[in-house]
Scaffold this motif. Structure first.
Motif, PDB file in Angstrom:
ATOM      1  N   ASN A 180      29.172 -37.436 -18.556  1.00 46.00           N
ATOM      2  CA  ASN A 180      30.285 -37.901 -17.727  1.00 46.00           C
ATOM      3  C   ASN A 180      31.486 -38.316 -18.574  1.00 46.00           C
ATOM      4  OD1 ASN A 180      29.400 -37.424 -15.063  1.00 46.00           O
ATOM      5  ND2 ASN A 180      28.002 -39.154 -15.228  1.00 46.00           N
ATOM      6  N   GLU A 181      31.234 -38.827 -19.762  1.00 45.25           N
ATOM      7  CA  GLU A 181      32.338 -39.130 -20.686  1.00 45.25           C
ATOM      8  C   GLU A 181      33.047 -37.829 -21.086  1.00 45.25           C
ATOM      9  OE1 GLU A 181      33.011 -40.901 -25.168  1.00 45.25           O
ATOM     10  OE2 GLU A 181      31.230 -41.526 -24.049  1.00 45.25           O
ATOM     11  N   TYR A 182      32.263 -36.800 -21.324  1.00 44.48           N
ATOM     12  CA  TYR A 182      32.825 -35.486 -21.650  1.00 44.48           C
ATOM     13  C   TYR A 182      33.681 -34.971 -20.484  1.00 44.48           C
ATOM     14  CZ  TYR A 182      33.081 -30.518 -22.700  1.00 44.48           C
ATOM     15  OH  TYR A 182      33.541 -29.248 -22.926  1.00 44.48           O
ATOM     16  N   ILE A 183      33.190 -35.109 -19.268  1.00 43.14           N
ATOM     17  CA  ILE A 183      33.954 -34.703 -18.079  1.00 43.14           C
ATOM     18  C   ILE A 183      35.242 -35.510 -18.007  1.00 43.14           C
ATOM     19  CG2 ILE A 183      33.963 -34.703 -15.534  1.00 43.14           C
ATOM     20  CD1 ILE A 183      32.293 -32.446 -16.776  1.00 43.14           C
ATOM     21  N   ARG A 184      35.155 -36.809 -18.233  1.00 45.22           N
ATOM     22  CA  ARG A 184      36.334 -37.685 -18.210  1.00 45.22           C
ATOM     23  C   ARG A 184      37.376 -37.255 -19.244  1.00 45.22           C
ATOM     24  NH1 ARG A 184      33.286 -41.730 -17.043  1.00 45.22           N
ATOM     25  NH2 ARG A 184      32.587 -42.139 -19.149  1.00 45.22           N
ATOM     26  N   ASP A 185      36.923 -36.856 -20.424  1.00 43.73           N
ATOM     27  CA  ASP A 185      37.827 -36.492 -21.516  1.00 43.73           C
ATOM     28  C   ASP A 185      38.419 -35.088 -21.367  1.00 43.73           C
ATOM     29  OD1 ASP A 185      37.296 -38.932 -22.676  1.00 43.73           O
ATOM     30  OD2 ASP A 185      35.912 -38.133 -24.187  1.00 43.73           O
ATOM     31  N   ASN A 186      37.786 -34.239 -20.564  1.00 43.13           N
ATOM     32  CA  ASN A 186      38.195 -32.837 -20.508  1.00 43.13           C
ATOM     33  C   ASN A 186      38.653 -32.347 -19.139  1.00 43.13           C
ATOM     34  OD1 ASN A 186      37.522 -31.556 -23.292  1.00 43.13           O
ATOM     35  ND2 ASN A 186      35.852 -32.968 -22.835  1.00 43.13           N
ATOM     36  N   THR A 187      38.608 -33.248 -18.159  1.00 40.98           N
ATOM     37  CA  THR A 187      39.034 -32.876 -16.810  1.00 40.98           C
ATOM     38  C   THR A 187      39.847 -34.007 -16.199  1.00 40.98           C
ATOM     39  OG1 THR A 187      37.199 -33.838 -15.539  1.00 40.98           O
ATOM     40  CG2 THR A 187      36.808 -31.666 -16.540  1.00 40.98           C
ATOM     41  N   SER A 188      40.289 -33.790 -14.990  1.00 42.66           N
ATOM     42  CA  SER A 188      41.038 -34.808 -14.251  1.00 42.66           C
ATOM     43  C   SER A 188      40.117 -35.788 -13.524  1.00 42.66           C
ATOM     44  CB  SER A 188      41.931 -34.127 -13.206  1.00 42.66           C
ATOM     45  OG  SER A 188      42.834 -33.249 -13.816  1.00 42.66           O
ATOM     46  N   PHE A 189      38.831 -35.753 -13.791  1.00 43.36           N
ATOM     47  CA  PHE A 189      37.858 -36.535 -13.032  1.00 43.36           C
ATOM     48  C   PHE A 189      37.124 -37.540 -13.917  1.00 43.36           C
ATOM     49  CE2 PHE A 189      38.390 -32.310 -11.259  1.00 43.36           C
ATOM     50  CZ  PHE A 189      38.873 -32.636  -9.995  1.00 43.36           C
ATOM     51  N   ASP A 190      36.579 -38.572 -13.266  1.00 48.05           N
ATOM     52  CA  ASP A 190      35.840 -39.605 -13.982  1.00 48.05           C
ATOM     53  C   ASP A 190      34.390 -39.214 -14.260  1.00 48.05           C
ATOM     54  OD1 ASP A 190      37.908 -41.425 -14.278  1.00 48.05           O
ATOM     55  OD2 ASP A 190      37.509 -42.386 -12.354  1.00 48.05           O
ATOM     56  N   ASN A 191      33.856 -38.278 -13.459  1.00 48.06           N
ATOM     57  CA  ASN A 191      32.468 -37.879 -13.640  1.00 48.06           C
ATOM     58  C   ASN A 191      32.204 -36.554 -12.937  1.00 48.06           C
ATOM     59  OD1 ASN A 191      31.796 -38.498 -10.811  1.00 48.06           O
ATOM     60  ND2 ASN A 191      31.950 -40.630 -11.464  1.00 48.06           N
ATOM     61  N   TRP A 192      31.008 -36.024 -13.169  1.00 46.46           N
ATOM     62  CA  TRP A 192      30.615 -34.738 -12.600  1.00 46.46           C
ATOM     63  C   TRP A 192      30.639 -34.776 -11.074  1.00 46.46           C
ATOM     64  CZ3 TRP A 192      30.146 -29.863 -13.861  1.00 46.46           C
ATOM     65  CH2 TRP A 192      29.414 -29.016 -13.042  1.00 46.46           C
ATOM     66  N   SER A 193      30.125 -35.838 -10.502  1.00 44.21           N
ATOM     67  CA  SER A 193      30.042 -35.964  -9.052  1.00 44.21           C
ATOM     68  C   SER A 193      31.430 -35.902  -8.413  1.00 44.21           C
ATOM     69  CB  SER A 193      29.339 -37.276  -8.690  1.00 44.21           C
ATOM     70  OG  SER A 193      29.252 -37.422  -7.306  1.00 44.21           O
ATOM     71  N   GLU A 194      32.384 -36.578  -9.005  1.00 42.13           N
ATOM     72  CA  GLU A 194      33.760 -36.560  -8.486  1.00 42.13           C
ATOM     73  C   GLU A 194      34.349 -35.152  -8.580  1.00 42.13           C
ATOM     74  OE1 GLU A 194      37.881 -38.380 -10.042  1.00 42.13           O
ATOM     75  OE2 GLU A 194      36.323 -39.898  -9.719  1.00 42.13           O
ATOM     76  N   MET A 195      34.076 -34.473  -9.672  1.00 41.32           N
ATOM     77  CA  MET A 195      34.594 -33.120  -9.858  1.00 41.32           C
ATOM     78  C   MET A 195      34.002 -32.164  -8.812  1.00 41.32           C
ATOM     79  SD  MET A 195      34.882 -31.017 -13.396  1.00 41.32           S
ATOM     80  CE  MET A 195      33.660 -29.739 -13.477  1.00 41.32           C
ATOM     81  N   ILE A 196      32.703 -32.240  -8.595  1.00 40.93           N
ATOM     82  CA  ILE A 196      32.058 -31.381  -7.604  1.00 40.93           C
ATOM     83  C   ILE A 196      32.546 -31.737  -6.202  1.00 40.93           C
ATOM     84  CG2 ILE A 196      29.832 -30.868  -6.508  1.00 40.93           C
ATOM     85  CD1 ILE A 196      30.329 -29.356  -9.099  1.00 40.93           C
ATOM     86  N   GLY A 197      32.761 -33.012  -5.943  1.00 39.57           N
ATOM     87  CA  GLY A 197      33.273 -33.430  -4.636  1.00 39.57           C
ATOM     88  C   GLY A 197      34.620 -32.802  -4.330  1.00 39.57           C
ATOM     89  N   LYS A 198      35.522 -32.841  -5.302  1.00 37.96           N
ATOM     90  CA  LYS A 198      36.850 -32.248  -5.116  1.00 37.96           C
ATOM     91  C   LYS A 198      36.738 -30.732  -4.956  1.00 37.96           C
ATOM     92  CE  LYS A 198      41.399 -32.125  -5.224  1.00 37.96           C
ATOM     93  NZ  LYS A 198      42.245 -32.729  -4.211  1.00 37.96           N
ATOM     94  N   ALA A 199      35.922 -30.110  -5.770  1.00 38.71           N
ATOM     95  CA  ALA A 199      35.750 -28.657  -5.689  1.00 38.71           C
ATOM     96  C   ALA A 199      35.187 -28.255  -4.326  1.00 38.71           C
ATOM     97  CB  ALA A 199      34.827 -28.175  -6.805  1.00 38.71           C
ATOM     98  N   THR A 200      34.269 -29.040  -3.819  1.00 38.11           N
ATOM     99  CA  THR A 200      33.664 -28.750  -2.523  1.00 38.11           C
ATOM    100  C   THR A 200      34.688 -28.866  -1.402  1.00 38.11           C
ATOM    101  OG1 THR A 200      31.555 -29.561  -3.342  1.00 38.11           O
ATOM    102  CG2 THR A 200      31.780 -29.366  -0.961  1.00 38.11           C
TER     103      THR A 200
END
Length: 106
Positions: free
Chosen positions: A75-95
């Motif tokens: 999740n830190e990696y997701i935070r550093d490389n995307t506009s999201f705080d974690n994987w769950s938030e990223m998948i939520g937006k994508a969905t």
């Protein structure tokens, strides 16, 4: 009156989260996190979700299904490389975006 509105919003939010989980479980990951999504919401020129995963040093050689999406390092990696705080938030937006596209097609 306001309290009942808050309860209704919380109920709708939970229903939306459940719908997102159902969609994410049935739609292929590369369709949810398509090229357009990746270009908009990730940094460093990632075009595919596999590129994002492959660039994470701790995930090299791991299949997507073997990644612990709740792991704080991931999740830190997701935070550093995307506009999201974690994987769950990223998948939520994508969905949500995927569902909007499906509705537009109808």
């Amino acid at each position: 009156m306001i309290e009942s509105d808050v309860v209704e919003v919380v109920k709708l939010h939970k229903e939306l989260e459940e719908l997102q989980k159902k969609i994410a479980a049935k739609v292929p990951l590369d369709e949810l996190l398509d090229e357009s999504f990746m270009r908009i919401y990730t940094f460093f020129g990632f075009v595919t979700v596999q590129e994002l995963i492959d660039a994470c040093e701790g995930l090299i050689g791991l299949a997507y299904s073997d990644i612990d999406k709740n792991d704080e390092k991931y999740n830190e990696y997701i935070r550093d490389n995307t506009s999201f705080d974690n994987w769950s938030e990223m998948i939520g937006k994508a969905t949500l975006l995927w569902a909007e596209k499906q509705l537009e097609k109808k």
